[in-house]
Design a protein around this motif. Sequence first.
Motif, mmCIF file in Angstrom:
data_model
loop_
_atom_site.group_PDB
_atom_site.id
_atom_site.type_symbol
_atom_site.label_atom_id
_atom_site.label_comp_id
_atom_site.label_asym_id
_atom_site.label_seq_id
_atom_site.Cartn_x
_atom_site.Cartn_y
_atom_site.Cartn_z
ATOM 1 N N GLY A 1 -37.422 10.698 -9.496
ATOM 2 C CA GLY A 1 -38.436 9.723 -9.115
ATOM 3 C C GLY A 1 -37.841 8.422 -8.605
ATOM 4 N N THR A 2 -38.435 7.892 -7.521
ATOM 5 C CA THR A 2 -37.977 6.623 -6.939
ATOM 6 C C THR A 2 -39.123 5.627 -6.808
ATOM 7 N N GLY A 3 -40.205 5.802 -7.587
ATOM 8 C CA GLY A 3 -41.319 4.865 -7.568
ATOM 9 C C GLY A 3 -42.450 5.334 -6.671
ATOM 10 N N PRO A 4 -43.491 4.550 -6.542
ATOM 11 C CA PRO A 4 -43.597 3.218 -7.164
ATOM 12 C C PRO A 4 -44.081 3.243 -8.623
ATOM 13 N N ASN A 5 -44.581 4.401 -9.104
ATOM 14 C CA ASN A 5 -45.098 4.443 -10.473
ATOM 15 C C ASN A 5 -44.403 5.471 -11.351
ATOM 16 N N ALA A 6 -43.362 6.099 -10.844
ATOM 17 C CA ALA A 6 -42.595 7.078 -11.602
ATOM 18 C C ALA A 6 -41.136 6.987 -11.166
ATOM 19 N N TRP A 7 -40.229 6.997 -12.147
ATOM 20 C CA TRP A 7 -38.825 6.777 -11.857
ATOM 21 C C TRP A 7 -37.944 7.708 -12.666
ATOM 22 N N ASP A 8 -36.704 7.902 -12.170
ATOM 23 C CA ASP A 8 -35.641 8.346 -13.062
ATOM 24 C C ASP A 8 -34.712 7.148 -13.233
ATOM 25 N N CYS A 9 -33.668 7.265 -14.045
ATOM 26 C CA CYS A 9 -32.886 6.085 -14.419
ATOM 27 C C CYS A 9 -32.217 5.418 -13.219
ATOM 28 N N SER A 10 -31.547 6.199 -12.387
ATOM 29 C CA SER A 10 -30.832 5.621 -11.249
ATOM 30 C C SER A 10 -31.786 5.180 -10.142
ATOM 31 N N GLY A 11 -32.950 5.848 -10.029
ATOM 32 C CA GLY A 11 -33.937 5.435 -9.035
ATOM 33 C C GLY A 11 -34.479 4.050 -9.326
ATOM 34 N N LEU A 12 -34.686 3.741 -10.630
ATOM 35 C CA LEU A 12 -35.177 2.420 -11.014
ATOM 36 C C LEU A 12 -34.113 1.348 -10.723
ATOM 37 N N VAL A 13 -32.863 1.614 -11.075
ATOM 38 C CA VAL A 13 -31.791 0.643 -10.829
ATOM 39 C C VAL A 13 -31.629 0.398 -9.326
ATOM 40 N N GLN A 14 -31.663 1.448 -8.551
ATOM 41 C CA GLN A 14 -31.519 1.301 -7.108
ATOM 42 C C GLN A 14 -32.652 0.461 -6.524
ATOM 43 N N ALA A 15 -33.898 0.728 -6.959
ATOM 44 C CA ALA A 15 -35.046 -0.022 -6.439
ATOM 45 C C ALA A 15 -34.977 -1.483 -6.846
ATOM 46 N N ALA A 16 -34.535 -1.750 -8.078
ATOM 47 C CA ALA A 16 -34.435 -3.142 -8.544
ATOM 48 C C ALA A 16 -33.441 -3.930 -7.687
ATOM 49 N N TYR A 17 -32.304 -3.362 -7.380
ATOM 50 C CA TYR A 17 -31.305 -4.058 -6.571
ATOM 51 C C TYR A 17 -31.726 -4.146 -5.106
ATOM 52 N N ARG A 18 -32.548 -3.214 -4.674
ATOM 53 C CA ARG A 18 -33.004 -3.252 -3.283
ATOM 54 C C ARG A 18 -33.899 -4.458 -3.036
ATOM 55 N N THR A 19 -34.550 -4.970 -4.087
ATOM 56 C CA THR A 19 -35.422 -6.142 -3.914
ATOM 57 C C THR A 19 -34.632 -7.384 -3.505
ATOM 58 N N VAL A 20 -33.327 -7.373 -3.767
ATOM 59 C CA VAL A 20 -32.490 -8.528 -3.365
ATOM 60 C C VAL A 20 -31.541 -8.122 -2.242
ATOM 61 N N GLY A 21 -31.848 -7.027 -1.568
ATOM 62 C CA GLY A 21 -31.095 -6.636 -0.391
ATOM 63 C C GLY A 21 -29.802 -5.910 -0.671
ATOM 64 N N ILE A 22 -29.626 -5.354 -1.877
ATOM 65 C CA ILE A 22 -28.394 -4.636 -2.203
ATOM 66 C C ILE A 22 -28.712 -3.151 -2.302
ATOM 67 N N ASP A 23 -28.014 -2.376 -1.505
ATOM 68 C CA ASP A 23 -28.204 -0.928 -1.529
ATOM 69 C C ASP A 23 -27.146 -0.291 -2.424
ATOM 70 N N LEU A 24 -27.590 0.278 -3.524
ATOM 71 C CA LEU A 24 -26.696 0.954 -4.454
ATOM 72 C C LEU A 24 -26.686 2.457 -4.177
ATOM 73 N N PRO A 25 -25.657 3.161 -4.623
ATOM 74 C CA PRO A 25 -25.689 4.624 -4.542
ATOM 75 C C PRO A 25 -26.888 5.166 -5.315
ATOM 76 N N ARG A 26 -27.284 6.367 -4.983
ATOM 77 C CA ARG A 26 -28.513 6.915 -5.576
ATOM 78 C C ARG A 26 -28.316 7.434 -6.996
ATOM 79 N N VAL A 27 -27.169 7.966 -7.331
ATOM 80 C CA VAL A 27 -27.013 8.638 -8.625
ATOM 81 C C VAL A 27 -26.249 7.768 -9.607
ATOM 82 N N SER A 28 -26.459 8.069 -10.905
ATOM 83 C CA SER A 28 -25.874 7.244 -11.966
ATOM 84 C C SER A 28 -24.353 7.303 -11.979
ATOM 85 N N GLN A 29 -23.758 8.444 -11.634
ATOM 86 C CA GLN A 29 -22.300 8.543 -11.635
ATOM 87 C C GLN A 29 -21.689 7.501 -10.685
ATOM 88 N N SER A 30 -22.276 7.395 -9.496
ATOM 89 C CA SER A 30 -21.751 6.443 -8.502
ATOM 90 C C SER A 30 -22.100 5.007 -8.868
#
Length: 287
Positions: free
Chosen positions: A192-221
């Motif tokens: 899940g990548t939102g807007p109302n359902a997430w997995d752990c790395s999808g939530l972190v990625q979306a949070a950082y995207r709000t400030v213009g930072i693109d993170l890798p999609r998966v938790s390992q990266s």
Amino acid sequence: MSHTAHIPSHRKPRQRASKSALRAGVAGGVLSTIAVAGAAGPAQAEPVTQTIEMPTITSGLSTTVAASAQATQQVALDLETQAREDAAAESAAKKAKKAKAEAVRKAEAEKKAEAAAKARAEAEAKERAERASRTAERTTLSAAPSSSSSGNSASASAPSSAPSSSSNATGSAASIVAFAKAQVGDAYVSGGTGPNAWDCSGLVQAAYRTVGIDLPRVSQSQSTAGTQVSLDNLQPGDILYWGGAGSAYHVAIYVGDGQFVGAQNSSTGTVQRSMDYDRPSGAVRVL
């Protein structure tokens, strides 16, 4: 005196007259019997030819036996009828008991269904209200600066309603923390990548995207996307990970005051918890 007076006589004494008469009578009777037998001896007895009829009892006996058999058959029929009636009564009682139990079960099921429907309706109403609130917060966050270089203005744009636990966050970190907290209560869905359902790395990625930072999609990266920092020197906005760096199986966002926000699992959804609830393995700082 005579000279022969003492000479005993040699003659037998005379028998008494009664004994003589008795003997004469016995002899006469014997002779008479012999005479009669002799007279009747030559004659032969005539054979009996008369037939004696015995009474017939067959007809009466058969009637009695028939009556007894009929009575026995009637008793058997009566017993069979009674047995059928008893079996029918027992079957009816069992069916009635089963029907009653089924009616009770259905009534309980309907009652539970009504309660569940009511609970779902209340939960949906609450979720709609929370979604509306989060939508408003996201609209506010969308106006925040998209670069960490404009930290002061981003701090000024952070929602005034942000929880006090992130009061020490500044710039882009405050925006990331605010976004993460706005998702608390959302469902967890693998991938899940939102807007109302997430997995752990999808939530972190979306949070950082709000400030213009693109993170890798998966938790390992994501666990190696920044600088490794000690868990004793965390700052709001740092990424927490569980497992090894580069092989992490779970990530979350540190929001300050020993708390983190993460999409945990399908049972809990997105939650805010103390780090003591599930101590992370390490952390990285991207900002």
